[in-house]
Design an enzyme around this catalytic site. Structure first.
Site, PDB file in Angstrom:
ATOM      1  N   CYS A  34       0.874  -1.190   0.000  1.00 12.24           N
ATOM      2  CA  CYS A  34       0.000   0.000   0.000  1.00 12.24           C
ATOM      3  C   CYS A  34       0.905   1.233   0.000  1.00 12.24           C
ATOM      4  CB  CYS A  34      -0.950  -0.012   1.185  1.00 12.24           C
ATOM      5  SG  CYS A  34      -1.916  -1.523   1.331  1.00 12.24           S
TER       6      CYS A  34
ATOM      7  N   GLY B  65       6.307   7.929   0.130  1.00 13.26           N
ATOM      8  CA  GLY B  65       7.295   8.476   1.057  1.00 13.26           C
ATOM      9  C   GLY B  65       8.159   7.409   1.697  1.00 13.26           C
TER      10      GLY B  65
ATOM     11  N   ASP C  60       1.614  -0.231   5.267  1.00 13.01           N
ATOM     12  CA  ASP C  60       0.964   1.022   5.662  1.00 13.01           C
ATOM     13  C   ASP C  60      -0.482   0.894   5.202  1.00 13.01           C
ATOM     14  OD1 ASP C  60       0.209   3.563   6.292  1.00 13.01           O
ATOM     15  OD2 ASP C  60       1.692   4.579   5.054  1.00 13.01           O
TER      16      ASP C  60
ATOM     17  N   CYS D  28      -2.118   5.653   9.889  1.00 11.45           N
ATOM     18  CA  CYS D  28      -2.137   7.049  10.328  1.00 11.45           C
ATOM     19  C   CYS D  28      -3.511   7.344  10.928  1.00 11.45           C
ATOM     20  CB  CYS D  28      -1.804   8.004   9.184  1.00 11.45           C
ATOM     21  SG  CYS D  28      -2.851   7.813   7.720  1.00 11.45           S
TER      22      CYS D  28
END
Length: 427
Positions: free
Chosen positions: A242, A247, A305, A358
């Site tokens: 993912c 980044g 992620d 996140c």
């Protein structure tokens, strides 16, 4: 008032309606809005700040408007009043400019018959609104009740209020550098954070020193931590699952890893390729569903992620306050569980798995790990050490996982919220 300013506020009105009425992500709305793209950089920055602040402070603004407008006005009038009130109460726009442009925009939108109402309400807000703001509990008004209550139940009342308050502040600009952060801090007039990221406040990213040469990339300081939990990755085979917008792929590639970046979205993977090209880095980029992807080899380490509610990024994406829901979190938790099982199957014996989101929502974090381990997955926790997160013990949970909160490093501008757990596969 110039035509450009009038256009800017018209664009702000359209974007606010896109988010609140058509439930469109603000980033998607700005990308699709040709009038926004046609504005000069100064007006684009103003529009973005106006809309983001209105979304961020909408609970407070609506509470004040309810004092002065007893009957529910049409949506268009409500949006105009919201934008005008935000300028008066939170952006320090000169009152004559905020009120006059709101009245003019009502005429442009052919709402002339209600321009008197707009003028009267905004004048009263200019007179009395600031005192009303000072008496408000912003955290409780601006954060949706279901979201706030979930934080309160999980983190406790004090921490939940601190988290909510921090979510209402604009996030600074964080950068990750490929090498020599201290030198880049000087070149970019940035602060070197304990975690190794650089922090600035504002500025056109594309105009900063080093953008064209690929010396750094934009990445919140908290978002940079999960990849660092993999330690020395030079020469190791790493799967970044993912991966878009890339980044963490950039971090791993810059550290010398042989990275395979996997994402379901071909469109988002194009951005990964662009970022790799700008940084002059390489990685294998694969468009695939992580839940069913079956590569020919296992990996030394896997970083997942996972797609999540992204409530940890509300400082940067305040539209999430109005577009997220409790049922969506429940649905996402099911997706995360499936992806985590798939990711675990890709780790070679003795290898490392890092799961991260996140998110501030409880069900997207520790329970996912508990479920995986209870199902008999051959992994054990490898606790995060303070020295891996800049010596910041407060970022480590009692279980040894990473948990950053928006109120962490508050004196330096805070952090996005991230949860990460590191697991080691049994040999």
């Amino acid at each position: 008032m110039t035509q450009a300013v009038s256009n800017a506020r018209h664009v702000a009105f359209d974007l606010l309606a896109d988010v609140l009425d058509r439930r469109r992500l603000l980033d998607e709305a700005t990308t699709a809005n040709t009038a926004f793209s046609a504005l000069d950089s100064r007006d684009r920055a103003f529009v973005r700040r106006l809309v983001a602040t209105t979304l961020r402070r909408l609970g407070q603004v609506d509470a004040i408007l309810a004092t002065f407008v007893t009957k529910s006005p049409p949506k268009a009038i409500r949006h105009l009043l919201r934008l005008g009130a935000t300028q008066l109460l939170f952006l320090e726009t000169p009152p004559h400019a905020a009120i006059a442009t709101s009245v003019e925009l009502s005429r442009v939108l052919k709402l002339d018959g209600l321009s008197g109402l707009i003028n009267a309400v905004l004048r009263r807000i200019d007179r009395d609104g600031r005192a009303m703001v000072a008496a408000q509990d912003a955290a409780r008004l601006d954060i949706p009740g279901w979201m706030y209550e979930s934080w309160e139940g999980y983190y406790g009342a004090g921490t939940a209020h601190a988290v909510a308050s921090a979510c209402l502040e604009e996030a600074p600009l964080d950068l990750t550098v490929a090498a020599d952060p201290a030198s880049w801090a000087g070149r970019l007039d940035a602060r070197l954070l304990p975690t190794g990221s650089l922090r600035r406040h504002g500025g056109d990213v594309t105009a900063l020193d080093g953008f064209a040469e690929g010396g750094w990339w934009v990445q919140d300081a908290a978002a940079a931590l999960p990849a660092r939990l993999l330690g020395d990755v030079a020469g190791r085979e790493i799967a970044d699952l993912c991966a878009a917008p890339g980044g963490k792929t950039l971090q791993l590639a810059a550290a010398g890893a042989r990275v395979t970046a996997v994402d379901l979205s071909r469109k988002r993977l194009e951005r990964v390729r662009e970022n790799l090209g700008r940084q002059r880095l390489s990685a294998e980029v694969v468009a695939a569903d992580v839940a069913s992807w079956q590569p020919e080899r296992l990996f030394d380490a896997v970083l997942l992620d996972a797609p999540c509610s992204a409530t940890g990024t509300l400082r940067r994406h305040p539209d999430g306050l109005h577009l997220k829901s409790a049922p969506e979190v429940t649905k996402l938790a099911g997706v995360q569980a499936r992806l985590l099982r798939a990711a675990a199957a890709l780790v070679r014996p003795g290898g490392t798995l890092v799961y991260c989101v996140c998110s501030l929502q409880p069900e997207e974090s520790e329970p996912q790990i508990a479920t995986l381990l209870s199902e008999g997955a051959p992994f054990v926790r490898e606790p995060v050490r303070p020295e891996e997160v800049g010596g910041l013990d407060e970022l480590i949970t009692p279980q040894g996982d990473l948990r950053t909160l928006p109120c962490h490093l508050a004196e330096l501008g805070g952090l996005d919220a991230f949860y990460a757990c590191r697991l080691r596969r049994s040999a």
